[in-house]
Design a protein around this motif. Structure first.
Motif, mmCIF file in Angstrom:
data_model
loop_
_atom_site.group_PDB
_atom_site.id
_atom_site.type_symbol
_atom_site.label_atom_id
_atom_site.label_comp_id
_atom_site.label_asym_id
_atom_site.label_seq_id
_atom_site.Cartn_x
_atom_site.Cartn_y
_atom_site.Cartn_z
ATOM 1 N N UNK A 155 -13.664 0.846 5.633
ATOM 2 C CA UNK A 155 -14.276 -0.378 4.134
ATOM 3 C C UNK A 155 -15.086 0.201 3.203
ATOM 4 N N UNK A 156 -16.621 1.995 4.237
ATOM 5 C CA UNK A 156 -17.217 2.440 2.974
ATOM 6 C C UNK A 156 -15.861 3.544 1.943
ATOM 7 N N UNK A 157 -15.143 3.226 2.790
ATOM 8 C CA UNK A 157 -14.207 4.599 2.028
ATOM 9 C C UNK A 157 -12.988 3.580 0.890
ATOM 10 N N UNK A 158 -12.781 3.247 1.517
ATOM 11 C CA UNK A 158 -11.352 1.903 0.875
ATOM 12 C C UNK A 158 -12.223 1.311 -0.362
ATOM 13 N N UNK A 159 -12.657 1.014 -0.294
ATOM 14 C CA UNK A 159 -13.534 0.146 -1.317
ATOM 15 C C UNK A 159 -13.407 -1.819 -0.956
ATOM 16 N N UNK A 160 -13.119 -1.951 -2.802
ATOM 17 C CA UNK A 160 -12.222 -3.822 -2.880
ATOM 18 C C UNK A 160 -10.815 -2.692 -3.453
ATOM 19 N N UNK A 161 -10.504 -1.623 -2.827
ATOM 20 C CA UNK A 161 -8.649 -1.951 -2.879
ATOM 21 C C UNK A 161 -7.861 -2.108 -2.185
ATOM 22 N N UNK A 162 -9.078 -1.852 -0.990
ATOM 23 C CA UNK A 162 -7.783 -2.381 0.785
ATOM 24 C C UNK A 162 -8.735 -3.264 0.895
ATOM 25 N N UNK A 163 -8.001 -4.878 2.016
ATOM 26 C CA UNK A 163 -8.795 -4.795 2.586
ATOM 27 C C UNK A 163 -8.892 -4.034 4.293
ATOM 28 N N UNK A 164 -10.164 -4.441 4.992
ATOM 29 C CA UNK A 164 -9.838 -3.868 6.057
ATOM 30 C C UNK A 164 -9.906 -4.488 7.545
ATOM 31 N N UNK A 165 -8.492 -5.367 8.440
ATOM 32 C CA UNK A 165 -9.063 -6.127 8.660
ATOM 33 C C UNK A 165 -9.299 -6.367 10.633
ATOM 34 N N UNK A 208 0.881 -0.889 0.451
ATOM 35 C CA UNK A 208 0.007 -0.433 0.096
ATOM 36 C C UNK A 208 1.280 0.862 0.048
ATOM 37 N N UNK A 209 0.497 2.447 -0.134
ATOM 38 C CA UNK A 209 1.582 3.920 -0.442
ATOM 39 C C UNK A 209 1.407 4.434 0.693
ATOM 40 N N UNK A 210 1.987 4.903 0.886
ATOM 41 C CA UNK A 210 2.934 5.227 2.435
ATOM 42 C C UNK A 210 3.501 6.911 2.046
ATOM 43 N N UNK A 211 1.582 7.438 1.748
ATOM 44 C CA UNK A 211 1.958 9.144 1.752
ATOM 45 C C UNK A 211 0.206 9.817 2.358
ATOM 46 N N UNK A 212 0.166 10.825 2.796
ATOM 47 C CA UNK A 212 -0.424 11.526 2.803
ATOM 48 C C UNK A 212 -1.935 11.493 2.244
ATOM 49 N N UNK A 213 -1.918 11.363 0.549
ATOM 50 C CA UNK A 213 -3.149 11.333 -0.282
ATOM 51 C C UNK A 213 -4.104 9.609 -0.097
ATOM 52 N N UNK A 214 -2.712 8.318 0.688
ATOM 53 C CA UNK A 214 -3.379 7.444 0.643
ATOM 54 C C UNK A 214 -3.987 7.344 2.037
ATOM 55 N N UNK A 215 -3.514 7.861 3.647
ATOM 56 C CA UNK A 215 -3.950 7.961 4.703
ATOM 57 C C UNK A 215 -5.449 8.729 5.091
ATOM 58 N N UNK A 216 -5.257 9.812 4.534
ATOM 59 C CA UNK A 216 -5.838 10.934 4.437
ATOM 60 C C UNK A 216 -7.658 10.810 4.715
ATOM 61 N N UNK A 217 -7.901 9.947 4.609
ATOM 62 C CA UNK A 217 -9.701 9.649 4.601
ATOM 63 C C UNK A 217 -9.352 8.809 6.557
ATOM 64 N N UNK A 218 -8.027 8.285 6.983
ATOM 65 C CA UNK A 218 -7.820 7.708 8.312
ATOM 66 C C UNK A 218 -7.197 9.020 9.537
ATOM 67 N N UNK A 219 -6.579 9.545 8.947
ATOM 68 C CA UNK A 219 -6.472 10.831 9.854
ATOM 69 C C UNK A 219 -7.200 11.664 10.071
ATOM 70 N N UNK A 220 -8.553 12.153 9.654
ATOM 71 C CA UNK A 220 -9.633 12.778 9.480
ATOM 72 C C UNK A 220 -10.088 12.285 10.398
#
Length: 409
Positions: free
Chosen positions: A235-245, A74-86
Motif C-alpha cells: 500500500x505504501x509502494x502503490x499508494x492510491x493508484x492500486x487497491x491492495x486487498x 492494471x498493466x501486465x509488465x515488469x515495471x508495474x509488478x517489479x516492487x512485488x517481485x522484489x
C-alpha cells in the motif's frame, strides 16, 4: 535472602504448592493446545481458500471492486509488478483477467464468469488439473477452454464441443468468440461449478481486447504471518493508484466466520483461566491469612511491610513460574509432534474435505507469540490474585497480628 526465604516457604506446604502449580500447568497446556489447533486450522483454511480462488492478496484497479468493469485494468509488465517481485515474502505472482460473458450453445444461453489465467503458474499454485473430470488441461498457447461440470450439464456439452462467448470488451469493444471445450472441471463450490469458464490469459486478452493488461494480480505470501506486513508495504509502494486487498476483503464471509469461531474459543479459554484463578486466589489468600502471627513477629523484629509484600510476591511468582515451566514441558513436545504430524480426518468428514480440494487434516500452529500470550495471561492472573492478599498485609497491625486468630483481621 528474600529469594531463598520465598523458595523455602513455598515448600513448607508441598502438596498445596504442587497442586496449585499443576492446576496452572494443566490450564496452560489445554489453552495452548486449543489455541494452537484453532490458529493452525484457520491458517490452513485461509491458504486453501486463497489457493482455490481469491489468493491471499490481490492488486486491483481502485474502481474495479465496485464496477467489476473490464475497463478498470492494471498493466501486465515488469515495471508495474517489479516492487512485488522484489518482496521476499511474496511466493507467487499470478496475473488474471476476470469478467463476465453470455455463453451460448444450441438454443440455450446463460451468464458465465470468464477467468483468464497463466495456466502453468495457476496449476502449480491451485492444482486445477487435479479437478479435471474429463479432457485435458490447458497449455499457454491453447485457443480452447475449460468449463465447470454445471456449465457442461446446462448446455449438454462434452469434451470437443463448442461454446460461444459474447460480451463487452475493453472500452466498449465487442467481445465474441467460438471456443472448443478441452476439459470439464469438477468444482466443489456450486457457484463456481455452474458459472466458471477457464481460458489461457493470452486468449482472454484477445477476447476482451485488453492488450497487455489484467484485472488483477494475485499474490501468495509465505509465511502467512507476513501477510499484514506485506500488505502495508504494498500500500505504501502503490499508494492510491492500486487497491491492495487481502483475503478478508476478498472473502468477508469466511473472515467473519473465523472471527466468530475465534471469539468462542477465546471465551472458553478465559472461562478456564477464571476457574483456575479462583483456586489460585484461594491458595494465595490462605498463604497470607495462616501466617498472620509469623508476619507480626517479622514486623516486630524490624522487617518492613514492603519486604513482606515482596516476599509474598516472590512466593507467588515462583509458584506461577513452576506451573508455567511444567505446562510448557508437557505441551511443547505435543505441539511439535502434531505440527510435524497433523491430525488426520477420517470417514465422511475426510471425504467431504477432499471433495472441496483441501487436505483432510487439522494442522497445529507452532507460533512463539501464541505461547507468549498464554504465559502473559498466567502472569496477569497471578498479579490480579495477589492484589487482595497484599492489601491485607499492607493493613496489618503488629499487635493484632501477634495475637493471631480473629484479632489479625
Amino acid at each position: 535472602m528474600l529469594l531463598k526465604l520465598a523458595w523455602r516457604n513455598i515448600w513448607r506446604q508441598k502438596r498445596r504448592t504442587i497442586l496449585t502449580a499443576a492446576a496452572l500447568a494443566l490450564t496452560l497446556a489445554l489453552s495452548l493446545f486449543m489455541r494452537s489447533l484453532q490458529e493452525g486450522t484457520y491458517a490452513n483454511n485461509i491458504e486453501n481458500a486463497a489457493r482455490f480462488y481469491t489468493g491471499l492478496i490481490q492488486l486491483q484497479h481502485p474502481e474495479f471492486a465496485e464496477s467489476n468493469s473490464i475497463d478498470d485494468l492494471l498493466p501486465m509488465d515488469k515495471a508495474f509488478i517489479g516492487p512485488v517481485s522484489s518482496n521476499p515474502a511474496v511466493d507467487r505472482i499470478l496475473p488474471r483477467i476476470e469478467s463476465f460473458a453470455l455463453a451460448a450453445s444450441g438454443d440455450k444461453s446463460k451468464g458465465v464468469m470468464v477467468l483468464g489465467v497463466d495456466t502453468q503458474a495457476e496449476d502449480s499454485y491451485s492444482n486445477i488439473s487435479n479437478r479435471l473430470a474429463k479432457g485435458e488441461f490447458l497449455s499457454p498457447d491453447d485457443e480452447q477452454v475449460l468449463i465447470g461440470e454445471g456449465v457442461a450439464r446446462y448446455f449438454g456439452l462434452d469434451v470437443g464441443d463448442e461454446l460461444i462467448l459474447y460480451g463487452q470488451g475493453y472500452r466498449g469493444q465487442t467481445a465474441a468468440g467460438l471456443y472448443r471445450v478441452k476439459g470439464i472441471l469438477d468444482f466443489p463450490v456450486a457457484q463456481l461449478d455452474n458459472q466458471l469458464v477457464y481460458m489461457p490469459i493470452a486468449l482472454a486478452q484477445t477476447l476482451y481486447s485488453t492488450g497487455e493488461q489484467v484485472t488483477a494480480w494475485v499474490l501468495d505470501i509465505k509465511p502467512l504471518g507476513q501477510l499484514d506486513t506485506t500488505e502495508t508495504q504494498l500500500r505504501q509502494t502503490y499508494g492510491d493508484e492500486v487497491n491492495v486487498w487481502d483475503w478478508q476483503d476478498l472473502a468477508p464471509e469466511m473472515a467473519q466466520q473465523i472471527l466468530m469461531d475465534k471469539a468462542g474459543g477465546i471465551f472458553i479459554m478465559y472461562l478456564l483461566y477464571g476457574v483456575v484463578g479462583f483456586g489460585l486466589f484461594a491458595t494465595l489468600l490462605m498463604m497470607t491469612l495462616e501466617r498472620q502471627r509469623e508476619f507480626g513477629v517479622m514486623l516486630a523484629t524490624g522487617m518492613l511491610k514492603r519486604k513482606i509484600i515482596t516476599l509474598i510476591g516472590l512466593e507467588s511468582l515462583m509458584i506461577g513460574l513452576l506451573g508455567i515451566v511444567i505446562g510448557m514441558v508437557i505441551t511443547l513436545p505435543v505441539l511439535v509432534w502434531f505440527y510435524i504430524n497433523p491430525i488426520a480426518l477420517t470417514g465422511e468428514t475426510a471425504e467431504l474435505v477432499l471433495e472441496m480440494g483441501w487436505d483432510p487434516i487439522l494442522p497445529m500452529a507452532l507460533d512463539p507469540m501464541l505461547m507468549l500470550d498464554q504465559i502473559i495471561i498466567v502472569m496477569v492472573l497471578l498479579v490480579v490474585c495477589l492484589v487482595y492478599p497484599m492489601w491485607r498485609v499492607r493493613r496489618l497491625e503488629v499487635v493484632k497480628a501477634l495475637k493471631g486468630g480473629g484479632y489479625a483481621k
